[in-house]
Each structure stands twice: as structure tokens, then as C-alpha cells.
Design an enzyme around this catalytic site. Structure first.
Site, PDB file in Angstrom:
ATOM      1  N   HIS A   1       1.001  -1.306  -0.109  1.00 10.34           N
ATOM      2  CA  HIS A   1      -0.020   0.119  -0.002  1.00 10.34           C
ATOM      3  C   HIS A   1       0.996   1.162   0.034  1.00 10.34           C
ATOM      4  O   HIS A   1       0.386   2.446  -0.436  1.00 10.34           O
ATOM      5  CB  HIS A   1      -1.041   0.033   1.196  1.00 10.34           C
ATOM      6  CG  HIS A   1      -0.178   0.299   2.613  1.00 10.34           C
ATOM      7  ND1 HIS A   1       0.557  -0.424   3.126  1.00 10.34           N
ATOM      8  CD2 HIS A   1      -0.429   1.268   3.491  1.00 10.34           C
ATOM      9  CE1 HIS A   1       1.054  -0.011   4.231  1.00 10.34           C
ATOM     10  NE2 HIS A   1       0.514   1.151   4.327  1.00 10.34           N
TER      11      HIS A   1
ATOM     12  N   LYS B   1       9.655  -2.210   3.627  1.00  7.69           N
ATOM     13  CA  LYS B   1      10.592  -2.228   4.695  1.00  7.69           C
ATOM     14  C   LYS B   1      10.652  -3.184   5.772  1.00  7.69           C
ATOM     15  O   LYS B   1       9.691  -3.536   6.077  1.00  7.69           O
ATOM     16  CB  LYS B   1      10.642  -0.576   5.337  1.00  7.69           C
ATOM     17  CG  LYS B   1      11.833  -0.289   6.294  1.00  7.69           C
ATOM     18  CD  LYS B   1      12.814   0.742   5.430  1.00  7.69           C
ATOM     19  CE  LYS B   1      13.894   0.855   6.062  1.00  7.69           C
ATOM     20  NZ  LYS B   1      15.135  -0.212   6.212  1.00  7.69           N
TER      21      LYS B   1
ATOM     22  N   LYS C   1       3.599  -1.684  12.420  1.00 15.38           N
ATOM     23  CA  LYS C   1       4.666  -0.655  13.162  1.00 15.38           C
ATOM     24  C   LYS C   1       4.634   0.642  12.136  1.00 15.38           C
ATOM     25  O   LYS C   1       4.712   1.683  12.620  1.00 15.38           O
ATOM     26  CB  LYS C   1       5.818  -1.597  13.252  1.00 15.38           C
ATOM     27  CG  LYS C   1       6.856  -0.819  14.077  1.00 15.38           C
ATOM     28  CD  LYS C   1       7.962  -1.506  14.335  1.00 15.38           C
ATOM     29  CE  LYS C   1       7.966  -2.340  15.492  1.00 15.38           C
ATOM     30  NZ  LYS C   1       9.225  -2.843  16.195  1.00 15.38           N
TER      31      LYS C   1
ATOM     32  N   LYS D   1      10.018  -8.388   5.441  1.00 10.16           N
ATOM     33  CA  LYS D   1      10.885  -9.237   6.307  1.00 10.16           C
ATOM     34  C   LYS D   1      11.973 -10.153   5.733  1.00 10.16           C
ATOM     35  O   LYS D   1      11.196 -10.611   4.612  1.00 10.16           O
ATOM     36  CB  LYS D   1      10.196  -9.958   7.571  1.00 10.16           C
ATOM     37  CG  LYS D   1      11.024 -10.023   8.885  1.00 10.16           C
ATOM     38  CD  LYS D   1      11.169  -8.648   9.502  1.00 10.16           C
ATOM     39  CE  LYS D   1      12.020  -8.779  10.796  1.00 10.16           C
ATOM     40  NZ  LYS D   1      12.107  -7.501  11.561  1.00 10.16           N
TER      41      LYS D   1
ATOM     42  N   SER E   1      15.615   4.627  10.315  1.00  8.28           N
ATOM     43  CA  SER E   1      15.944   3.938   9.196  1.00  8.28           C
ATOM     44  C   SER E   1      15.279   4.959   8.002  1.00  8.28           C
ATOM     45  O   SER E   1      15.709   5.138   6.981  1.00  8.28           O
ATOM     46  CB  SER E   1      15.426   2.662   9.194  1.00  8.28           C
ATOM     47  OG  SER E   1      16.344   1.663   9.561  1.00  8.28           O
TER      48      SER E   1
END
Ligand code: NAD
Length: 479
Positions: free
Chosen positions: A74, A79, A103, A115, A371
Site C-alpha cells: 500500500h 521495509k 509498526k 521481512k 531508518s
């Protein structure tokens, strides 16, 4: 070791880690207004890439199993970290990718969740062999278009760090010659390789900012029977690693009193306060935090968490507060620095006791937030502060001189330095992180109040689902 509370609970109930995340999702989804189809789309993992590749280790060839999962498209890029562990499997990577989506949404980092993982024990390999495995994994990601500054941006996780991120960035850049934004293909790099200052301490600092904000809300502190503000609050921290050490350091500098510290060798407690740096030096010299002058030893490390304090920060392992010890926890505020330190049973017991639990999904999001700043720095090709630091300093000097000449008074040298100081990269990173943690805290708190709940975890999930849901609704469905 790498299982979270959700993972353990899932196993005990005979559902997978990913199904466990889905159950938490469903609990929160009931508080949102989205139609079933949108909710199904938010929950689903968009792309799952399982790979096997050969690596020559010594005189043998090893077939390595690895994954990259992009949970949600989306927002792009996706990440999420890459872990090296023998526990890596598809279900775990899918679950962790999903948690990254939520998160990122909570702290308004405009990425989809992802991930990655390689099923190896990094301790069994030399540095040279790890570099070969990492570079091969990175080239597999390039081949399938699963990495890139606009596609998917990995970061460190269990078993990986700045070194592995450098290898990934270099592999990517060499396979994409001339790609000007290549360094933005991965974050958590060393500062000399395009990393950003402030990344190392980001998660611990985020934990501090989040809990400090909670303590600044007078109404909530009154309900807990505590005074407003962080100053003078008694804090116990479990784990003196990256998250725990930095969180403790910022609490200490912020005026809180660190009364207890727990490590795997045991715990120490002193109600008058512990000098953090002296404890760290003592541990370095003796190999243990135990026998620190003036402190009481606690042989069973876990019992440190049950000592008298206002704030408890579990920042080491998962499942440390569970059905067996939750009732004995005295802290009124529990800030989840680690991932999954509380089991669902502990959650219930502590909520019934009236404690406030600040959930991991929000509280330890400082790492991914910074990050994001690193990625922005890589895309802009300039260190934060480089263009405006001197300008700000000159402007501050002019204002100061004008005020001094109008009033006929001079500020002290220390005041002069403070007023004139223009922002360095680390100042801007800290301030961006502070703003993020404060803003997101209030979004979750408002959701909690409007839904009339005391469970900040479900409220945080609801906030995340709302943001991702609106994104999908507005994007529409591509034919
Ligand atoms: P770390 O390995 O740097 O630190 C963990 C610390 O816990 C170590 O000092 C270790 O000795 C200590 N420890 C181990 N067993 C213990 C025990 N039984 N009792 C007390 N202490 C014990 O790891 P970290 O990066 O600080 O991560 C800690 C937690 O925070 C993990 O759950 C991780 O997933 C989570 N987290 C980390 C980050 C990050 O940026 N590092 C970001 C988000 C979440």
C-alpha cells in the site's frame, strides 16, 4: 530465542505465528469500519519469495534456504529487517513482515512491511563465508526485483548488523551500475557508507520519548497515582544491550532514577538510584553487574522486574512477563522495549491491575523511524544539516547581537553557544524521532479514549489498520 509472545502463544494454541498475528488483527479490526474485502487485503502477504541457493563453504557446496516477504504494497518501498537464524521459516517471516506493516503505519513511516531471513546460524561461519552468503542472497533479491530504494529496503535484525548492510549495498550497487540512489537500497549502514548519525541509539531513545510523553499527560498520571513528568520516576530496566542500555541512559539523563537493572547473570537494585555508566564500567571490569557497590544483588534476574518502581522497561527477551509473575509486577507503567516481552495472559493481569502497557509495536519503532531518515538522506545525497547549519548559526548570531545591543546586556558564553548552535545531523535525527514518537503517542491515546478502552495494544493495532485501510480504499483496485 527469536520467538515473540505471539509466536509462543500461537504454538501453544496450535495456530501458527502468522495466524496469531491475524487473530490480533481480527480483534482490533472489529473496532474499524472497513468492509471484509479491504480487511482481507490488509491482512494478506502480498509477495512471498522463498529461495534456495548454493554457496561453496570450504571444499563443500551448501544449499542455503532464505526468504523475503513483502507483506503490504500500500506504500512503497517495503521495509523490514533481515535475520540470520536457524529458526527462520516462511511462517515466521510472513508474521514479522505483517507486524512491520502495522509498526510503520503507527509511526507514520510511509513504507509497506517486509521481512527477510536466511536459515543459518551465523556463528558457524567465518566472516568471509558470511560475506559470500550475504552477497549471494542480495543478488538473488536483485534478480527477482525484491530489493531497491523504490521497491524494498532491508535493514538489520537478529544476527545481522551494519557490516551485512554494507555488503548488501555494495552488491546492489555493483549489479546496478550508475543507479544514483543505490545506497538507499538498505538501511542500518555504517555512517561512512551512507548511514545516518543517531541510528544506533534510535530504538532506546524512542522508548524514552514514548514513555516520557505518557508521563507528561497529567490526567493519565493522576489515574495511576503518579506525579506528572519523567523527573524522579523510579525505573527498572531489563537488558543492557542496544535497546536497554540506551533507554536507561536517556531515562537517567532525563532525570529519572534507575533503581534496578537486570541482566542474564542476575539483577541489582538500589532505591536511591544507580549510576548507569558506573554499572557498565563495573560490568566491564568484573564481567557482571552483580556486587555493584551500594546495590542489593538479586540472584534470580527475573525477580528484578518485581521490585518497587514506577516504570518497568523489559528490553531483553520475549515472554519474560507471563501468567506466573505478572501479578507480582509493581510498576504502573510497562514500556515494551523488547519485542513481545508480555504474554497475552500477562497483558490481561496487568490491565486488570490498572497498569498502562505501552506496546512494542509503537514503543520500539524508533529504529525503523530513523531508518526512514537514513533512506531520505540517501535519496537526497546530502547530510542532514549541511545546507542550513551555518545559515542558522549566522541568523542566530544576528538576532543575539540585536537583542544585546537593544538591551545593553550580554548573555553568558554558555548561553551564547546554546543560542547560536545550528543543527547537526544528529540534532535533526533526534528531533525528527522525538516529534514522531510524541505525535504517534497521541494518535494511539486518542483512539483509546474514543473507543473507550484501556488496552493501548489493541488501540495501536486499530490505528494501524485505519491508516492502511484508508490507503487501500483511496488507491482503488487495479483491474
Ligand atoms: P541485544 O542483544 O543488544 O541486547 C539484549 C540484552 O539482553 C543483552 O545485554 C543480553 O545480555 C541481555 N539478556 C539476555 N538474556 C537475559 C536475561 N535472561 N535477563 C536479562 N537480560 C538478558 O539486543 P537488542 O537489540 O537490545 O534487542 C532487545 C530486544 O529489543 C529484542 O526483543 C529485539 O527484538 C527488540 N528490538 C530491538 C531493536 C533494535 O533496534 N536493536 C528494535 C526493535 C526491537
Amino acid at each position: 530465542m527469536v520467538e515473540t509472545a505471539t509466536a509462543k502463544a500461537a504454538k501453544a494454541q496450535h495456530y501458527s505465528f502468522f495466524q496469531g498475528v491475524e487473530r490480533n488483527f481480527d480483534k482490533a479490526a472489529g473496532f474499524t469500519r472497513f468492509e471484509k474485502g479491504i480487511l482481507e487485503q490488509i491482512k494478506a502477504c502480498n509477495s512471498v519469495y522463498q529461495m534456495k541457493f548454493p554457496v561453496r563453504i570450504g571444499d563443500k557446496i551448501e544449499v542455503v534456504e532464505a526468504y523475503r516477504v513483502q507483506h503490504s504494497h500500500h506504500k512503497l518501498p517495503c521495509k523490514g529487517g533481515i535475520r540470520y537464524s536457524m529458526d527462520v521459516n516462511q511462517d515466521e517471516v510472513m508474521a514479522l513482515a505483517a507486524l512491520m506493516t502495522y509498526k510503520c503505519a503507527i509511526v507514520n513511516v510511509p513504507f509497506g512491511g517486509a521481512k527477510g531471513g536466511i536459515r543459518i546460524n551465523p556463528k558457524n561461519y567465518t566472516t568471509f563465508e558470511l560475506e559470500k552468503i550475504t552477497r549471494r542472497y542480495a543478488s538473488e533479491l536483485v534478480k527477482k526485483n525484491f530489493i531497491g530504494p523504490g521497491i524494498d529496503v532491508p535493514a538489520p535484525d537478529y544476527g545481522t548488523g551494519a557490516r551485512e548492510m554494507s555488503w548488501i549495498a555494495d552488491t546492489y550497487a555493483s549489479l546496478k551500475p550508475g543507479e544514483i540512489d543505490a545506497l538507499g537500497c538498505v538501511t542500518g549502514k555504517p555512517v561512512t557508507q551512507g548511514g545516518v548519525r543517531g541510528r544506533t541509539e534510535a530504538t532506546g531513545l524512542g522508548v524514552f520519548y514514548g514513555v516520557r510523553e505518557l508521563c507528561n499527560v497529567a490526567e493519565d498520571m493522576k489515574r495511576l497515582g503518579l506525579s506528572t513528568g519523567i523527573e524522579g520516576k523510579k525505573v527498572v530496566v531489563q537488558g543492557l544491550g542496544n535497546v536497554g542500555y540506551h533507554a536507561a541512559k536517556f531515562f537517567y539523563e532525563g532525570g529519572a532514577i534507575i533503581v534496578g537493572l537486570a541482566e542474564y547473570e542476575g539483577g541489582i537494585y538500589n532505591e536511591k538510584g544507580l549510576d548507569l555508566e558506573k554499572v557498565v564500567a563495573h560490568r566491564k571490569a568484573t564481567g557482571s553487574i552483580l556486587d555493584f557497590p551500594g546495590a542489593t544483588n538479586i540472584a534470580n534476574s527475573l525477580e528484578t522486574l518485581e521490585q518497587e518502581c514506577d516504570i518497568l522497561i523489559p528490553a531483553a527477551l520475549e515472554n519474560v512477563i507471563n501468567a506466573s509473575n505478572a501479578a507480582r509486577i509493581k510498576a504502573k507503567i510497562i514500556g515494551e522495549g523488547a519485542n513481545g516481552p508480555l504474554t497475552p495472559e500477562a497483558d490481561e493481569i496487568l490491565l486488570q491491575k490498572g497498569a498502562i502497557i505501552v506496546p512494542d509495536m509503537y514503543l520500539n519503532a524508533g529504529g525503523v523511524t530513523v531508518s526512514y531518515f537514513e533512506w531520505l538522506k540517501n535519496l537526497s545525497h546530502v547530510r542532514f544539516g549541511r545546507m542550513d547549519k551555518r545559515f542558522s548559526e549566522n541568523q542566530n548570531t544576528n538576532i543575539l547581537q540585536t537583542v544585546e545591543s537593544l538591551t545593553g546586556k550580554r548573555v553568558t558564553d554558555i548561553e551564547r553557544r546554546q543560542i547560536m548552535h545550528g543543527p547537526d545531523e544528529v540534532d535533526l535525527v533526534y528531533s525528527g524521532l522525538e516529534d514522531t514518537m510524541i505525535g504517534s503517542y497521541h494518535e494511539i491515546r486518542e483512539a483509546m479514549l474514543s473507543l473507550n478502552m484501556t488496552d493501548m495494544r489493541t488501540a495501536a493495532f486499530t490505528v494501524a489498520i485505519n491508516k492502511v485501510g484508508v490507503s487501500y480504499e483511496e488507491l482503488g483496485i487495479f483491474p
